[in-house]
Design a protein around this motif. Sequence first.
Motif, PDB file in Angstrom:
ATOM      1  N   ASP A 152       0.862  -1.142  -0.061  1.00  0.00           N
ATOM      2  CA  ASP A 152      -0.010   0.058   0.088  1.00  0.00           C
ATOM      3  C   ASP A 152       1.050   1.187   0.084  1.00  0.00           C
ATOM      4  O   ASP A 152       0.459   2.247  -0.574  1.00  0.00           O
ATOM      5  CB  ASP A 152      -0.974  -0.124   1.276  1.00  0.00           C
ATOM      6  CG  ASP A 152      -1.958   0.880   1.109  1.00  0.00           C
ATOM      7  OD1 ASP A 152      -3.402   0.502   0.754  1.00  0.00           O
ATOM      8  OD2 ASP A 152      -1.772   2.162   1.266  1.00  0.00           O
ATOM      9  N   ILE A 153       2.206   1.237   0.752  1.00  0.00           N
ATOM     10  CA  ILE A 153       2.761   2.347   0.741  1.00  0.00           C
ATOM     11  C   ILE A 153       3.403   2.503  -0.722  1.00  0.00           C
ATOM     12  O   ILE A 153       3.476   3.522  -1.216  1.00  0.00           O
ATOM     13  CB  ILE A 153       4.027   2.010   1.578  1.00  0.00           C
ATOM     14  CG1 ILE A 153       3.445   2.182   3.324  1.00  0.00           C
ATOM     15  CG2 ILE A 153       5.249   3.307   1.500  1.00  0.00           C
ATOM     16  CD1 ILE A 153       4.333   1.617   4.124  1.00  0.00           C
ATOM     17  N   ARG A 154       3.869   1.168  -1.373  1.00  0.00           N
ATOM     18  CA  ARG A 154       4.925   1.454  -2.489  1.00  0.00           C
ATOM     19  C   ARG A 154       3.773   1.929  -3.724  1.00  0.00           C
ATOM     20  O   ARG A 154       4.446   2.369  -4.713  1.00  0.00           O
ATOM     21  CB  ARG A 154       5.442   0.109  -2.780  1.00  0.00           C
ATOM     22  CG  ARG A 154       6.752  -0.284  -1.782  1.00  0.00           C
ATOM     23  CD  ARG A 154       7.033  -1.529  -2.006  1.00  0.00           C
ATOM     24  NE  ARG A 154       7.904  -1.734  -3.389  1.00  0.00           N
ATOM     25  CZ  ARG A 154       8.576  -2.778  -3.669  1.00  0.00           C
ATOM     26  NH1 ARG A 154       8.685  -3.632  -2.915  1.00  0.00           N
ATOM     27  NH2 ARG A 154       8.866  -2.719  -4.997  1.00  0.00           N
ATOM     28  N   LYS A 155       2.718   1.365  -3.762  1.00  0.00           N
ATOM     29  CA  LYS A 155       1.894   1.739  -4.751  1.00  0.00           C
ATOM     30  C   LYS A 155       1.758   3.378  -4.922  1.00  0.00           C
ATOM     31  O   LYS A 155       1.552   3.782  -6.059  1.00  0.00           O
ATOM     32  CB  LYS A 155       0.415   1.052  -4.724  1.00  0.00           C
ATOM     33  CG  LYS A 155      -0.548   1.934  -3.908  1.00  0.00           C
ATOM     34  CD  LYS A 155      -1.816   1.303  -3.838  1.00  0.00           C
ATOM     35  CE  LYS A 155      -2.921   1.990  -2.949  1.00  0.00           C
ATOM     36  NZ  LYS A 155      -4.236   1.097  -2.765  1.00  0.00           N
ATOM     37  N   GLY A 156       2.180   4.032  -4.127  1.00  0.00           N
ATOM     38  CA  GLY A 156       2.071   5.394  -3.979  1.00  0.00           C
ATOM     39  C   GLY A 156       0.831   6.136  -3.927  1.00  0.00           C
ATOM     40  O   GLY A 156      -0.548   5.480  -3.804  1.00  0.00           O
ATOM     41  N   GLY A 157       0.631   7.349  -3.509  1.00  0.00           N
ATOM     42  CA  GLY A 157      -0.516   8.232  -3.682  1.00  0.00           C
ATOM     43  C   GLY A 157      -0.869   8.781  -5.093  1.00  0.00           C
ATOM     44  O   GLY A 157      -0.353   8.602  -6.100  1.00  0.00           O
ATOM     45  N   SER A 158      -1.648   9.791  -4.929  1.00  0.00           N
ATOM     46  CA  SER A 158      -2.230  10.660  -6.136  1.00  0.00           C
ATOM     47  C   SER A 158      -0.879  11.721  -6.837  1.00  0.00           C
ATOM     48  O   SER A 158      -0.630  12.616  -5.849  1.00  0.00           O
ATOM     49  CB  SER A 158      -3.387  11.372  -5.785  1.00  0.00           C
ATOM     50  OG  SER A 158      -3.701  12.534  -6.999  1.00  0.00           O
ATOM     51  N   LYS A 159      -0.607  11.537  -7.872  1.00  0.00           N
ATOM     52  CA  LYS A 159       0.508  12.137  -8.364  1.00  0.00           C
ATOM     53  C   LYS A 159      -0.056  13.437  -8.751  1.00  0.00           C
ATOM     54  O   LYS A 159       0.731  14.605  -8.730  1.00  0.00           O
ATOM     55  CB  LYS A 159       1.208  11.737  -9.816  1.00  0.00           C
ATOM     56  CG  LYS A 159       1.919  10.212  -9.402  1.00  0.00           C
ATOM     57  CD  LYS A 159       2.583   9.894 -10.954  1.00  0.00           C
ATOM     58  CE  LYS A 159       3.284   8.567 -10.932  1.00  0.00           C
ATOM     59  NZ  LYS A 159       4.087   8.148 -12.228  1.00  0.00           N
ATOM     60  N   ALA A 160      -1.380  13.409  -9.111  1.00  0.00           N
ATOM     61  CA  ALA A 160      -1.846  14.790  -9.587  1.00  0.00           C
ATOM     62  C   ALA A 160      -1.968  15.757  -8.260  1.00  0.00           C
ATOM     63  O   ALA A 160      -1.800  16.964  -8.316  1.00  0.00           O
ATOM     64  CB  ALA A 160      -3.501  14.627 -10.229  1.00  0.00           C
ATOM     65  N   ALA A 161      -2.436  15.194  -7.249  1.00  0.00           N
ATOM     66  CA  ALA A 161      -2.536  15.888  -5.924  1.00  0.00           C
ATOM     67  C   ALA A 161      -1.087  16.458  -5.482  1.00  0.00           C
ATOM     68  O   ALA A 161      -0.939  17.580  -5.033  1.00  0.00           O
ATOM     69  CB  ALA A 161      -3.052  15.039  -4.785  1.00  0.00           C
ATOM     70  N   PHE A 162      -0.229  15.497  -5.677  1.00  0.00           N
ATOM     71  CA  PHE A 162       1.234  15.719  -5.272  1.00  0.00           C
ATOM     72  C   PHE A 162       1.631  17.139  -6.190  1.00  0.00           C
ATOM     73  O   PHE A 162       2.241  17.987  -5.739  1.00  0.00           O
ATOM     74  CB  PHE A 162       2.044  14.599  -5.478  1.00  0.00           C
ATOM     75  CG  PHE A 162       3.547  14.890  -4.985  1.00  0.00           C
ATOM     76  CD1 PHE A 162       3.732  14.573  -3.541  1.00  0.00           C
ATOM     77  CD2 PHE A 162       4.585  15.399  -5.542  1.00  0.00           C
ATOM     78  CE1 PHE A 162       4.869  14.503  -2.985  1.00  0.00           C
ATOM     79  CE2 PHE A 162       5.751  15.397  -4.994  1.00  0.00           C
ATOM     80  CZ  PHE A 162       5.796  15.321  -3.668  1.00  0.00           C
ATOM     81  N   GLU A 163       1.572  16.964  -7.483  1.00  0.00           N
ATOM     82  CA  GLU A 163       2.060  18.027  -8.500  1.00  0.00           C
ATOM     83  C   GLU A 163       1.570  19.563  -7.880  1.00  0.00           C
ATOM     84  O   GLU A 163       2.341  20.312  -8.104  1.00  0.00           O
ATOM     85  CB  GLU A 163       1.652  17.606  -9.872  1.00  0.00           C
ATOM     86  CG  GLU A 163       2.448  18.532 -10.716  1.00  0.00           C
ATOM     87  CD  GLU A 163       2.240  18.000 -12.267  1.00  0.00           C
ATOM     88  OE1 GLU A 163       1.321  17.080 -12.406  1.00  0.00           O
ATOM     89  OE2 GLU A 163       2.814  18.488 -13.113  1.00  0.00           O
ATOM     90  N   LYS A 164       0.350  19.710  -7.323  1.00  0.00           N
ATOM     91  CA  LYS A 164      -0.052  20.825  -7.006  1.00  0.00           C
ATOM     92  C   LYS A 164       0.599  21.487  -5.913  1.00  0.00           C
ATOM     93  O   LYS A 164       0.741  22.825  -5.695  1.00  0.00           O
ATOM     94  CB  LYS A 164      -1.540  20.760  -6.333  1.00  0.00           C
ATOM     95  CG  LYS A 164      -2.585  20.541  -7.572  1.00  0.00           C
ATOM     96  CD  LYS A 164      -3.837  20.404  -7.264  1.00  0.00           C
ATOM     97  CE  LYS A 164      -4.797  19.694  -8.497  1.00  0.00           C
ATOM     98  NZ  LYS A 164      -6.047  19.222  -7.895  1.00  0.00           N
TER      99      LYS A 164
END
Lengths: 442, 442
Positions: free
Chosen positions: B352-364
């Motif tokens: 669950d950690i390795r799959k990562g979170g939302s790249k779109a959210a991060f980019e902001k």
Amino acid sequence: MKQNYAVCRLFVLPGLLLIGSLNLNAQEKTKFLNAAESDPIKMGWMTGAPPAKDRTVYFEDGSFFQFPALRWSAAHMRQFMPTTNVSRGLGNVNPLAKNIRKEIDQIKFIPLGETKAMTWQESLQKVYADGVIVMQHGKIVYEQYFGALKEDGQHAAMSVTKSLTGTLGIMLAKEGLIDTSKLVSHYIPELKNSAFGDATVRQVMDMTTALQFSEDYADPNAEIWKFSAAGNPLPKPKDYNGPKTYYEYLPTVKKNGVHGTAFGYKTVNSDVLGWIIARVTRKTVAEVLSEKIWRKLGTEQDAYYSVDAVGTPFAGGGFNMGLRDMARFGQLVLNNGFANGKQIIPKSAIDDIRKGGSKAAFEKANYTLLKGWSYRNMWWITHNEDGAFCARGVHGQVIYIDPKADMVIVRFSSNPVASNSANDPYSLPAYHALAKFLMANK
Amino acid sequence: MKQNYAVCRLFVLPGLLLIGSLNLNAQEKTKFLNAAESDPIKMGWMTGAPPAKDRTVYFEDGSFFQFPALRWSAAHMRQFMPTTNVSRGLGNVNPLAKNIRKEIDQIKFIPLGETKAMTWQESLQKVYADGVIVMQHGKIVYEQYFGALKEDGQHAAMSVTKSLTGTLGIMLAKEGLIDTSKLVSHYIPELKNSAFGDATVRQVMDMTTALQFSEDYADPNAEIWKFSAAGNPLPKPKDYNGPKTYYEYLPTVKKNGVHGTAFGYKTVNSDVLGWIIARVTRKTVAEVLSEKIWRKLGTEQDAYYSVDAVGTPFAGGGFNMGLRDMARFGQLVLNNGFANGKQIIPKSAIDDIRKGGSKAAFEKANYTLLKGWSYRNMWWITHNEDGAFCARGVHGQVIYIDPKADMVIVRFSSNPVASNSANDPYSLPAYHALAKFLMANK
């Protein structure tokens, strides 16, 4: 037990544990919760997210140290104050063999000043024990934990700390780094104009210095308050203009009488010895204890000291350690400094402790329960037929070493009464009965 | 390096380490002593009986955390503040095998934004490393200590703490104790009327909550000051009437925007998750970390957290541990939660950690050096070709895990610049070069 003489007591101010003298009549008249009633886990001190208001205690107002919260705090001192680590290093643990003797719980003795017998087990409740280990022939024969202490926790050693400081002092003397016949001012020029200036290191180590150091808590000008304020690690109030650390306080202690004539149990002696140890080794007492003992002994846990505002370990009362490590240390002393395959403390240093100090000087301090004892290198020497000697801290901390019985008793407690006069009637005869039992059942 | 975007920074007030955002132009223009010049042992911070006046630093005025004293303090945090223990228990240490590769020091890389190559060894000086371990295939291939850190010491992990909190959170989720789709107020009713009231636990764990939480240090009304004051373990000033603990502060955080849309790196999320962990387990985060990981992993030292006035561990940044234990933890995560012969963390939690979170959210959040990354369970996920992910703390703390290279890098540092933007140019390409070297030299 009615005792009018001044007794040793640990007094807590924000940030500092102080050992003073106090007439305990007031305390003794108080009716405290018993050990079961005051069980700190059941009471729920500092537990919950957040803890309940009536189970929350603080450092700055001293509430953390008031019974019954004390029963929790004594096993969690670092949570209330800054501390410095005493590393065990990363080496192997020296395991303690076990030979548990369940019969010990039923050993009976008659408490001092009473007529009815009590069992060992009952006595532990009476003194609010948090943990007890008895060693015989180097093996654990009894081990119990109560209250908030776990086998992997650490507990305040209170003035047992002094005996560790004294042990380091006599070790360094035997190594030639400290000459106990020299004046304190030889090592610490800053103390030249204080009471300690013309005292010898030996007088400091045996607490036969003559100090003007009042521990009369009713007197707002008593020195004890100034020592306390100086060692408090909390920020000083803006209008405070007194000494700000242990090392700023100690040079202000004034002489009162003639050094070397009477035993006077004053914590500041231990802090002066700590200062000498730090000066000659260029290390803190915590580092010296780690290097000379804790890393070599095969201890199973790091230990720690409380510190003042500039990181000085409180050599007079700030040490905390695990119960089994205290047993290891006691066994080391019993074994003439040999443990874990090494001569860790020179035998000559242990001999110097065991021979004791001046009984005449000790008698002047008028401890009615400790007739015939003496004080040497910050250890209490019973001079009884077993050659027993001990380290003692308020609220019931003890390392009791009985060479004839080849026995060590270590105990952490959180007795509501600070003075050992509250513990001694239920402890000294119990130790004696235990030694007799073990000698008869080798 | 000229960077105008807001970056993560650890800011210290008496008693609290806070992570905020700050324009670092001012700091970057400052000329600091280099690593050799600022060597804390040579400088003699807090050393001596007493330490020299100009080498003495304090907690209450924050001087302990100012560079270059920081280089000493980062390895001695407990001396400045109350702390709580994370016990390793009394079990055996799980030894780390070694296969030292001296060639690593000479590995070259080109720092981000520069043109001239630098060696790995040089980069460690550049980032003021206090200690570095590199693991390959579960063995130590590189290990160095600098500054005030020793192999048996502990160092502040800063915001690496968050990744431990996040790991515990996802573990408890996989065990069924936490439902990450539920609202925070389901677990902590006290947060119902705060910004967190209608945020999901998942949003907190990925820091996509929309919080009115200013970290503008120029604004005396910024929330960061109130959080700082609340968590400060020192006694509150008499005229203080704000929240007095982390748990009193968190319900005051207000919402600003829509949850779940943008990554916003705010420490308070970690403390909310810490609160949830404490509530569902009925234990402190320190106790949970000890029980679930530290005792099982075969760590070689106890670790500790700083605490607030009521003993709450600072789940957002207060953790301290030994370097090799950080390596053990990194290796545990790399090994999908298996270590010391046990499945300590469920593999599903690591997945669950390795799959990562939302790249779109991060980019902001506009991290120009971290393009394409995401944030999940309080870990930073690079989404690079090696599938690398990391825990990051200000002043240069890091756990960098590269699954493809079967490599873990752990580092403690005391960089004068708090932001990882100061470390990243000398770290991210260095990690990459190291991974390439190790993959080519299995």
